[in-house]
Design a protein around this motif. Structure first.
Motif, PDB file in Angstrom:
ATOM      1  N   ASP A  40       0.197   5.794   3.650  1.00  0.00           N
ATOM      2  CA  ASP A  40      -1.120   6.150   4.167  1.00  0.00           C
ATOM      3  C   ASP A  40      -0.937   6.878   5.491  1.00  0.00           C
ATOM      4  O   ASP A  40      -1.008   6.263   6.552  1.00  0.00           O
ATOM      5  CB  ASP A  40      -1.951   4.872   4.357  1.00  0.00           C
ATOM      6  CG  ASP A  40      -3.370   5.168   4.827  1.00  0.00           C
ATOM      7  OD1 ASP A  40      -3.855   6.293   4.600  1.00  0.00           O
ATOM      8  OD2 ASP A  40      -3.991   4.272   5.426  1.00  0.00           O
ATOM      9  N   ARG A  81       0.852  -1.198   0.000  1.00  0.00           N
ATOM     10  CA  ARG A  81       0.000   0.000   0.000  1.00  0.00           C
ATOM     11  C   ARG A  81       0.886   1.246   0.000  1.00  0.00           C
ATOM     12  O   ARG A  81       1.841   1.331   0.777  1.00  0.00           O
ATOM     13  CB  ARG A  81      -0.884   0.008   1.246  1.00  0.00           C
ATOM     14  CG  ARG A  81      -1.738   1.263   1.333  1.00  0.00           C
ATOM     15  CD  ARG A  81      -2.734   1.175   2.444  1.00  0.00           C
ATOM     16  NE  ARG A  81      -2.111   1.325   3.745  1.00  0.00           N
ATOM     17  CZ  ARG A  81      -2.775   1.196   4.887  1.00  0.00           C
ATOM     18  NH1 ARG A  81      -4.050   0.889   4.879  1.00  0.00           N
ATOM     19  NH2 ARG A  81      -2.162   1.364   6.034  1.00  0.00           N
ATOM     20  N   ARG A 104     -12.166   5.671  15.149  1.00  0.00           N
ATOM     21  CA  ARG A 104     -11.739   4.423  15.772  1.00  0.00           C
ATOM     22  C   ARG A 104     -11.022   4.653  17.087  1.00  0.00           C
ATOM     23  O   ARG A 104     -10.915   3.769  17.903  1.00  0.00           O
ATOM     24  CB  ARG A 104     -10.870   3.596  14.822  1.00  0.00           C
ATOM     25  CG  ARG A 104      -9.592   4.268  14.366  1.00  0.00           C
ATOM     26  CD  ARG A 104      -8.686   3.264  13.680  1.00  0.00           C
ATOM     27  NE  ARG A 104      -8.656   3.436  12.245  1.00  0.00           N
ATOM     28  CZ  ARG A 104      -7.733   2.869  11.455  1.00  0.00           C
ATOM     29  NH1 ARG A 104      -6.829   2.086  11.963  1.00  0.00           N
ATOM     30  NH2 ARG A 104      -7.732   3.062  10.169  1.00  0.00           N
ATOM     31  N   ASP A 132     -11.326   1.656   8.554  1.00  0.00           N
ATOM     32  CA  ASP A 132     -11.767   3.005   8.203  1.00  0.00           C
ATOM     33  C   ASP A 132     -13.197   3.011   7.693  1.00  0.00           C
ATOM     34  O   ASP A 132     -13.966   3.911   8.021  1.00  0.00           O
ATOM     35  CB  ASP A 132     -10.830   3.611   7.157  1.00  0.00           C
ATOM     36  CG  ASP A 132      -9.609   4.233   7.821  1.00  0.00           C
ATOM     37  OD1 ASP A 132      -9.798   5.013   8.768  1.00  0.00           O
ATOM     38  OD2 ASP A 132      -8.479   3.914   7.418  1.00  0.00           O
ATOM     39  N   GLU A 149     -12.405   2.221   1.543  1.00  0.00           N
ATOM     40  CA  GLU A 149     -12.440   2.590   2.964  1.00  0.00           C
ATOM     41  C   GLU A 149     -13.433   3.705   3.230  1.00  0.00           C
ATOM     42  O   GLU A 149     -13.574   4.158   4.359  1.00  0.00           O
ATOM     43  CB  GLU A 149     -11.059   3.096   3.411  1.00  0.00           C
ATOM     44  CG  GLU A 149      -9.953   2.109   3.202  1.00  0.00           C
ATOM     45  CD  GLU A 149      -8.610   2.655   3.653  1.00  0.00           C
ATOM     46  OE1 GLU A 149      -8.241   2.381   4.796  1.00  0.00           O
ATOM     47  OE2 GLU A 149      -7.952   3.338   2.860  1.00  0.00           O
TER      48      GLU A 149
HETATM   49 MG    MG Z   1      -7.358   2.434   6.596  1.00  0.00          MG
END
Ligand code: MG
Ligand code: PEP
Length: 567
Positions: free
Chosen positions: A326, A323, A459, A449, A425
């Motif tokens: 992020d 990924r 969260r 998410d 997400e």
């Molecule tokens: Mg995420």
């Protein structure tokens, strides 16, 4: 039965039995008369700072050997805090006024901790790191031993909270588990506990504070509870659940549908551990761990080495999905100077940040990825983008990939075009999953998410934890929609949120049509075993009823008794 069950959040699906050992961060400071000799106090402070620096360097080495380079990097960040100019100036100013060194440290760090805490949830982990460094300095100044060595064997380390470095400093060979009053399953400390294979339950609440030192407890990371004075049956049941040998081969459901069970990792070392647990590749390599806890981002070669090393742990038939960076939301990176509001959960995070503000970092990462994709050792490489909400973001990403590839070609550098995927997400991404799927090879649902955005519940916000549950019908329907639309757009659809690692939910997730599940390495053996038990027709029926359910309680009831026709 005298046993008492304290519910919390299970972080690792493992169990441990041991005696409660309170990790006491409290330190007794001698009283301050305010008339100390500044020269002597300065010397005491400097000596303490050197002691702590040497201890941090040693722990860094141990953690790098025991867990991995990326996890060890948290100690580099701590060593930097030790010489933070703002804090050092405040300490010096107090010492110059005649304050004792320990009080000067305590006050200067308190101000720094308060500054970070005021910045909202995203910086909370930084505040924990600073607390950690302060406590080490204070212990060195008042002559107390650091706690690490004094933890007895088979202790259940119990605390209000544990910082990432405190967690990484625990010896998984010696201790039985972790239990904390605060904390969530997706926090950095929890992710480290999981990668160390430590039984852990967090977020238990104040009830835990009443459990006395020495009490025998079972840390049931599997069901997310600490059982006080467990009886023999409870311990045996927990142990029996835990010992699951890895299944190295690929698995299919009872009626022959092949399902990929891949791993979520944060480093190449974790990828290797995941392969040993039977992972069919990596479904999510969280690259932010490569960028955190250091003064500057990793360069292209360092990144390429990490990606290639993760690929080398798997077979050519497997895939390693990396990924792109992020950050933002609850994932801070000090040198990027993120603003908690502007780059918070509703701000420029994930792909937004990569496209709008950090094109340089994005291009370097893509270049490292395209070069790694050309490696012929081990698994193939795939790239996935986080926090997508529009088709334009995907198109801009694809354009950047093309531009980076063209630049590599111009320079005669070997590279390849990896498969590209999108994380789903956000509700917008779920709703346009067909549009996104038309443009990429695969989708992967990030329920951590997605649940937050569908339910409008952060969260890391304790008062709304109950809302942050992926089994709420709103989230179940968003998953269903994503899978259907993703398949209609000819993409395969996986899931890499924490939900994918819970074997209780496997029939529901396969019934919803997911092609791949990606979870932490420790969850993989049980997940594979569970996949083999699933009958897809029954699972589809269960999923259909979950989609029709109106409440979380109804979905939970279905999972407890899928055959109950009154549902
Ligand atoms: Mg995420
Ligand atoms: C998710 O959001 O579900 C996910 C897998 O990403 P992260 O937890 O890293 O935000």
């Amino acid at each position: 039965m005298s046993e008492d069950r304290l519910d919390g959040i299970g972080v690792t699906p493992m169990n441990g039995v041991g005696s409660v050992w309170w990790f006491d961060a409290g330190i007794d400071l001698p009283s301050d008369t305010g008339d100390r000799d500044p020269g002597e106090e300065r010397e005491r402070y400097e000596a303490a700072r050197s002691t702590v620096d040497a201890a941090l360097a040693q722990e860094r080495k141990t953690v790098a050997e025991r867990i991995g380079e990326e996890e060890a990097a948290v100690f580099d960040a701590h060593r930097q805090f030790l010489t933070d100019p703002e804090i050092e100036d405040e300490i010096e100013a107090r010492i110059a006024e005649g304050t004792a060194a320990e009080h000067a440290v305590n006050e200067a760090y308190a101000a720094g901790i308060e500054r970070l805490e005021d910045m909202e949830g995203m910086m909370a982990e930084r505040a924990d790191d600073l607390r950690d460094v302060r406590d080490r300095l204070l212990r060195a100044l008042v002559g107390e031993q650091d706690d690490g060595e004094s933890i007895p064997d088979d202790a259940v380390v119990t605390a209000e909270r544990l910082t990432p470095s405190e967690t990484a400093g625990l010896d998984p060979e010696r201790i039985a588990g972790i239990a904390t009053v605060t904390g969530g399953a997706t926090a950095h400390a929890a992710i480290i506990a999981r990668s160390m294979g430590l039984p852990a339950v967090v977020g238990i609440g104040e009830e835990l504070s009443a459990v006395e030192a020495g009490t025998r407890v079972l840390v049931d990371g599997d069901s997310g509870a600490v059982v006080v004075d467990p009886d023999r049956g409870a311990v045996e049941r927990a142990k029996a659940r835990e010992t699951v040998p890895p299944i190295i081969d690929r698995v299919e459901t009872a009626d022959g549908t092949g399902i990929e069970v891949a791993a979520n990792v944060g480093s190449a070392a974790e990828a290797e551990a995941a392969a040993a647990q039977g992972a069919d590749g990596v479904g999510l390599f969280r690259t932010e761990f490569l960028f955190q806890d250091r003064p500057a981002p990793p360069d292209e070669d360092e990144q390429r080495a990490a990606y290639e090393s993760a690929m080398a742990s798997f077979d050519p038939a497997d895939r390693v999905i990396v990924r792109t960076l992020d950050v933002g939301g609850d994932k801070p990176i000090p040198y990027l100077d993120l603003d908690p509001e502007e780059n918070g959960f509703m701000g420029a995070r994930g792909i937004r940040l990569s496209l709008q503000e950090h094109a340089d970092l994005f291009e370097t990462q893509l270049s490292a990825l395209l070069r790694a994709a050309a490696s012929d050792e081990g698994a193939s490489l795939a790239v996935m983008v986080p926090m997508v909400t529009t088709a334009e973001e995907v198109e801009a990403t694809l354009d950047t990939v093309e531009a980076v590839a063209a630049d590599l070609s111009d320079r005669g550098v070997a590279h390849d075009r990896p498969e590209i995927g999108v994380m789903v997400e956000t509700p917008a991404a779920a709703d346009i999953a067909d549009v996104l799927a038309d443009r990429v090879d695969f989708l992967s649902i990030g329920t951590n998410d997605l649940a937050g955005y569908v339910m409008a519940a952060r969260r890391d916000a304790e008062r709304v934890t109950a809302l942050h549950d992926p089994l709420h019908p709103g989230v179940v329907r968003a998953i269903d929609r994503t899978v259907r639309l993703g398949h209609a757009g000819d993409a395969w659809v996986g899931m890499c949120g924490e939900m994918a690692g819970d074997p209780r939910l496997t029939p529901l997730l396969l019934g919803l049509g997911l092609d791949e599940l990606s979870a932490s390495a420790v969850s993989i053996p049980r997940l594979k075993r569970r996949v083999r038990e699933v009958d897809t027709r029954e699972a589809r029926d269960l999923a259909g009823r979950a989609i029709d359910a109106g409440t979380l309680a109804e979905v939970e009831k279905l999972l407890d008794d899928p055959s109950d026709p009154t549902d």
